[in-house]
Design a protein around this motif. Structure first.
Motif, short mmCIF file in Angstrom:
data_model
loop_
_atom_site.label_atom_id
_atom_site.label_comp_id
_atom_site.label_asym_id
_atom_site.label_seq_id
_atom_site.Cartn_x
_atom_site.Cartn_y
_atom_site.Cartn_z
N ILE A 242 2.99 6.19 -2.70
CA ILE A 242 4.09 6.98 -2.88
C ILE A 242 4.39 7.08 -4.44
O ILE A 242 4.53 8.30 -4.98
N SER A 243 4.38 6.04 -5.15
CA SER A 243 4.49 6.07 -6.57
C SER A 243 3.65 6.39 -7.37
O SER A 243 3.76 7.24 -8.38
N HIS A 244 2.23 6.39 -7.15
CA HIS A 244 1.25 6.87 -8.03
C HIS A 244 0.68 8.24 -7.55
O HIS A 244 -0.15 9.13 -8.11
N CYS A 245 0.96 8.55 -6.07
CA CYS A 245 0.25 9.84 -5.78
C CYS A 245 1.34 10.92 -5.30
O CYS A 245 1.47 12.03 -6.09
N CYS A 246 2.25 10.48 -4.36
CA CYS A 246 3.13 11.52 -3.81
C CYS A 246 4.16 11.77 -4.87
O CYS A 246 4.69 13.01 -4.75
N LEU A 247 4.89 10.67 -5.26
CA LEU A 247 6.26 11.00 -6.13
C LEU A 247 6.13 10.64 -7.47
O LEU A 247 6.96 9.83 -8.03
N ALA A 248 4.81 10.75 -8.27
CA ALA A 248 4.67 10.31 -9.50
C ALA A 248 5.48 11.25 -10.42
O ALA A 248 5.64 12.27 -10.29
N GLY A 249 5.78 10.62 -11.63
CA GLY A 249 6.35 11.28 -12.69
C GLY A 249 7.86 11.22 -12.60
O GLY A 249 8.53 10.66 -11.71
N LYS A 250 8.61 11.72 -13.70
CA LYS A 250 10.13 11.52 -13.87
C LYS A 250 10.78 12.40 -13.00
O LYS A 250 11.91 11.94 -12.57
N MET B 74 0.95 -1.18 -0.08
CA MET B 74 0.18 0.09 0.10
C MET B 74 0.76 1.16 -0.05
O MET B 74 0.50 2.22 -0.87
N ILE B 75 1.92 1.33 0.63
CA ILE B 75 2.75 2.45 0.86
C ILE B 75 3.49 2.63 -0.50
O ILE B 75 3.62 3.89 -0.75
N HIS B 76 3.82 1.54 -1.01
CA HIS B 76 4.58 1.66 -2.14
C HIS B 76 3.45 2.09 -3.23
O HIS B 76 3.98 3.23 -3.97
N ASN B 77 2.38 1.87 -3.50
CA ASN B 77 1.63 2.73 -4.36
C ASN B 77 1.39 3.92 -4.05
O ASN B 77 1.10 4.85 -4.83
N ASN C 245 -7.95 2.36 -5.26
CA ASN C 245 -8.94 2.41 -6.52
C ASN C 245 -8.91 4.06 -6.83
O ASN C 245 -9.03 4.26 -8.09
N TRP C 246 -9.06 4.82 -5.93
CA TRP C 246 -8.90 6.31 -6.39
C TRP C 246 -7.83 6.99 -6.47
O TRP C 246 -7.77 8.06 -6.87
N LYS C 247 -6.69 6.26 -6.10
CA LYS C 247 -5.40 6.77 -5.97
C LYS C 247 -5.15 8.30 -5.45
O LYS C 247 -4.85 9.28 -6.00
N GLN C 248 -5.82 8.21 -4.12
CA GLN C 248 -5.90 9.71 -3.45
C GLN C 248 -5.99 9.21 -2.11
O GLN C 248 -6.13 8.22 -1.57
N PHE C 249 -5.68 10.43 -1.21
CA PHE C 249 -5.89 10.21 0.29
C PHE C 249 -6.66 10.97 0.81
O PHE C 249 -7.43 12.02 0.10
N THR C 250 -7.45 10.44 1.91
CA THR C 250 -8.54 11.04 2.56
C THR C 250 -8.17 11.24 3.92
O THR C 250 -7.65 10.28 4.62
#
Length: 116
Positions: free
Chosen positions: A6-14, A1-4, A84-89
């Motif tokens: 960070i990679s999809h939300c917090c630090l996404a992109g090149k 979960m933490i991996h997803n 699912n939503w790739k977001q934090f609440t």
């Protein structure tokens, strides 16, 4: 979960790749069962990664910018991550549980102390 999170939300992109690679190294070394992300504020800007110790209710920094440790009294808000939503609440709780994946600390703890 933490991996997803960070990679999809917090630090996404090149542009975030060097920081992400550093975090991956820390994740590989860490044996903790509960990791948490420190955000600067409600904007969910990644600042650091911590390992949480439930017996002491304290978090120790693995990597990033923030206090060396975070105690329960320092916590402002707790967050969960929806893959699912790739977001934090925000969670309406004040106690850390296994569903907590991120947190913010009180704003005054970010203030830089300057010597005169």
């Amino acid at each position: 979960m933490i991996h997803n999170a960070i990679s999809h939300c917090c630090l996404a992109g090149k542009v975030s790749e060097p920081q992400w690679n550093q975090i991956l190294e820390e994740l590989e070394k860490c044996e903790s069962n509960h990791l948490m992300i420190l955000f600067r504020d409600a904007g969910c800007q990644f600042r650091a990664l911590y390992k949480y110790h439930p017996n002491t209710e304290e978090s120790q920094k693995l990597t990033g910018t923030g206090p060396k440790s975070i105690s329960k009294s320092m916590i402002d808000k707790l967050y969960k991550y929806s893959s699912n939503w790739k977001q934090f609440t925000v969670l309406p709780a004040k106690n850390v549980s296994m569903s907590v994946i991120a947190l913010t600390i009180h704003n005054h703890l970010w203030q830089v102390k300057r010597s005169v």
